[in-house]
Design a protein around this motif. Structure first.
Motif, PDB file in Angstrom:
ATOM      1  N   LYS A  32      12.135  38.581  32.732  1.00 53.42           N
ATOM      2  CA  LYS A  32      11.614  39.142  31.481  1.00 53.42           C
ATOM      3  C   LYS A  32      11.591  38.073  30.388  1.00 53.42           C
ATOM      4  O   LYS A  32      10.606  37.952  29.637  1.00 53.42           O
ATOM      5  N   LEU A  33      12.665  37.289  30.313  1.00 47.97           N
ATOM      6  CA  LEU A  33      12.727  36.226  29.308  1.00 47.97           C
ATOM      7  C   LEU A  33      11.713  35.123  29.604  1.00 47.97           C
ATOM      8  O   LEU A  33      11.147  34.515  28.684  1.00 47.97           O
ATOM      9  N   GLN A  34      11.476  34.852  30.906  1.00 47.42           N
ATOM     10  CA  GLN A  34      10.465  33.862  31.282  1.00 47.42           C
ATOM     11  C   GLN A  34       9.067  34.335  30.891  1.00 47.42           C
ATOM     12  O   GLN A  34       8.244  33.545  30.408  1.00 47.42           O
ATOM     13  N   VAL A  35       8.799  35.619  31.107  1.00 44.48           N
ATOM     14  CA  VAL A  35       7.504  36.179  30.721  1.00 44.48           C
ATOM     15  C   VAL A  35       7.325  36.085  29.208  1.00 44.48           C
ATOM     16  O   VAL A  35       6.244  35.722  28.712  1.00 44.48           O
ATOM     17  N   ASN A  36       8.389  36.376  28.455  1.00 41.21           N
ATOM     18  CA  ASN A  36       8.320  36.261  26.988  1.00 41.21           C
ATOM     19  C   ASN A  36       7.982  34.830  26.571  1.00 41.21           C
ATOM     20  O   ASN A  36       7.184  34.609  25.653  1.00 41.21           O
ATOM     21  N   ALA A  37       8.608  33.858  27.258  1.00 43.60           N
ATOM     22  CA  ALA A  37       8.351  32.447  26.943  1.00 43.60           C
ATOM     23  C   ALA A  37       6.906  32.064  27.274  1.00 43.60           C
ATOM     24  O   ALA A  37       6.252  31.329  26.516  1.00 43.60           O
ATOM     25  N   GLN A  38       6.408  32.566  28.402  1.00 44.73           N
ATOM     26  CA  GLN A  38       5.029  32.264  28.795  1.00 44.73           C
ATOM     27  C   GLN A  38       4.025  32.886  27.824  1.00 44.73           C
ATOM     28  O   GLN A  38       3.019  32.260  27.459  1.00 44.73           O
ATOM     29  N   MET A  39       4.298  34.127  27.404  1.00 45.79           N
ATOM     30  CA  MET A  39       3.402  34.797  26.453  1.00 45.79           C
ATOM     31  C   MET A  39       3.403  34.076  25.103  1.00 45.79           C
ATOM     32  O   MET A  39       2.368  33.932  24.453  1.00 45.79           O
ATOM     33  N   ALA A  40       4.599  33.606  24.683  1.00 46.74           N
ATOM     34  CA  ALA A  40       4.690  32.863  23.421  1.00 46.74           C
ATOM     35  C   ALA A  40       3.889  31.567  23.511  1.00 46.74           C
ATOM     36  O   ALA A  40       3.221  31.163  22.553  1.00 46.74           O
ATOM     37  N   SER A  41       3.937  30.927  24.675  1.00 45.85           N
ATOM     38  CA  SER A  41       3.181  29.687  24.871  1.00 45.85           C
ATOM     39  C   SER A  41       1.682  29.948  24.813  1.00 45.85           C
ATOM     40  O   SER A  41       0.920  29.148  24.257  1.00 45.85           O
ATOM     41  N   MET A  42       1.259  31.083  25.382  1.00 46.65           N
ATOM     42  CA  MET A  42      -0.173  31.432  25.353  1.00 46.65           C
ATOM     43  C   MET A  42      -0.651  31.718  23.933  1.00 46.65           C
ATOM     44  O   MET A  42      -1.785  31.419  23.578  1.00 46.65           O
ATOM     45  N   ARG A  43       0.242  32.293  23.110  1.00 48.99           N
ATOM     46  CA  ARG A  43      -0.136  32.591  21.726  1.00 48.99           C
ATOM     47  C   ARG A  43      -0.125  31.337  20.856  1.00 48.99           C
ATOM     48  O   ARG A  43      -0.697  31.317  19.774  1.00 48.99           O
ATOM     49  N   GLY A  44       0.607  30.297  21.330  1.00 50.50           N
ATOM     50  CA  GLY A  44       0.599  29.023  20.623  1.00 50.50           C
ATOM     51  C   GLY A  44       1.444  28.969  19.373  1.00 50.50           C
ATOM     52  O   GLY A  44       1.272  28.078  18.539  1.00 50.50           O
ATOM     53  N   ASN A  45       2.377  29.920  19.229  1.00 45.44           N
ATOM     54  CA  ASN A  45       3.263  29.933  18.063  1.00 45.44           C
ATOM     55  C   ASN A  45       4.486  29.071  18.367  1.00 45.44           C
ATOM     56  O   ASN A  45       5.309  29.420  19.204  1.00 45.44           O
ATOM     57  N   ALA A  46       4.610  27.938  17.674  1.00 46.76           N
ATOM     58  CA  ALA A  46       5.669  26.967  17.984  1.00 46.76           C
ATOM     59  C   ALA A  46       7.064  27.561  17.796  1.00 46.76           C
ATOM     60  O   ALA A  46       7.956  27.348  18.628  1.00 46.76           O
TER      61      ALA A  46
END
Length: 241
Positions: free
Chosen positions: A60-74
């Motif tokens: 779940k935390l990995q998915v959150n990290a991947q989604m954050a990367s896709m959104r591009g919010n540093a």
């Protein structure tokens, strides 16, 4: 011959002091080295069980990290990755802990590999008569190619049975296919190896297969303090639903 001194010393001392022919000395020395690595293997098995226990949360935390990367919010990316790392360290379930058996065995394997290859290149005189049956000369390649084929077959069984910490169930499909193709691809390479190297590799693979079968027994796992792996349903894991 000077680089892999520790492992090479095990082989030469086994052959010299026990008076064994080289094919037996290679087998006994390989068994001794695997005994040295065994405690690390047990530690890695415990780490794998613990990591599997926390799989739903870490995924779940990995998915959150991947989604954050896709959104591009540093800031969000930094926070998500920090949350994942802190959880894994807090629960002692970091994937690096499962790399111990592969790393430890690789050190022993490569040291012994280059040591034996060096002895065959000289060659050590006793290696030329220290073989068995159809491969009496261990310093040259097996003329029948039986040893390389059997070694490749045991390598396939290792991957299939999940020996030495190999777990294809958690791998992506492309990686899983590459793992199963590897034994077949290795045959053209192994047929050019001196027979001594194939004897060593075959012995190492057979020990891994026996060890993996023994460790999977519930009574043995309980004795060694290794818990049982939880079989998660696909809907329980965020990366598969």
């Amino acid at each position: 011959l000077t680089l892999p001194t520790p492992c090479l010393g095990i082989f030469t001392n086994t052959q010299f002091y026990l008076g064994l022919p080289w094919w037996q000395a290679i087998g006994v020395a390989t068994l001794c080295m695997r005994c040295c690595v065994f405690p690390i293997m047990v530690m890695a098995q415990r780490a794998m069980v613990n990591m599997n226990k926390h799989l739903p949360v870490t995924q779940k935390l990995q998915v959150n990290a991947q989604m954050a990367s896709m959104r591009g919010n540093a800031d969000e990316i930094k926070f998500a990755n920090k949350a994942l790392n802190e959880y894994m360290f807090a629960e002692n379930c970091h994937p690096a802990k499962t790399m111990w058996p592969i790393m430890a065995q690789s050190v022993f394997f490569m040291s012994a590999f280059f040591g034996i290859r060096g002895m065959c290149s000289v060659p050590v005189e006793s290696l030329t008569t220290g073989g068995l049956a159809w491969f009496p000369n261990l310093a040259v390649a097996d003329p029948t190619m039986i040893l390389p084929c059997v070694t490749a077959a045991t390598l396939f069984l290792q991957i299939h049975l999940g020996a030495d910490g190999i777990n294809t169930a958690t791998m992506p499909d492309i990686m899983k296919k590459l793992m199963y193709i590897m034994p077949l691809v290795s045959i053209p390479v192994m047929i050019n190896f001196p027979a001594a190297l194939n004897v060593y590799w075959l012995t190492n693979n057979m020990i891994s297969l026996v060890q993996s079968r023994v460790i999977k027994r519930p009574a043995v796992r309980e004795k060694l303090g290794i818990g049982e792996m939880i079989v998660w349903k696909p809907e329980d894991l965020p990366m598969t639903n």
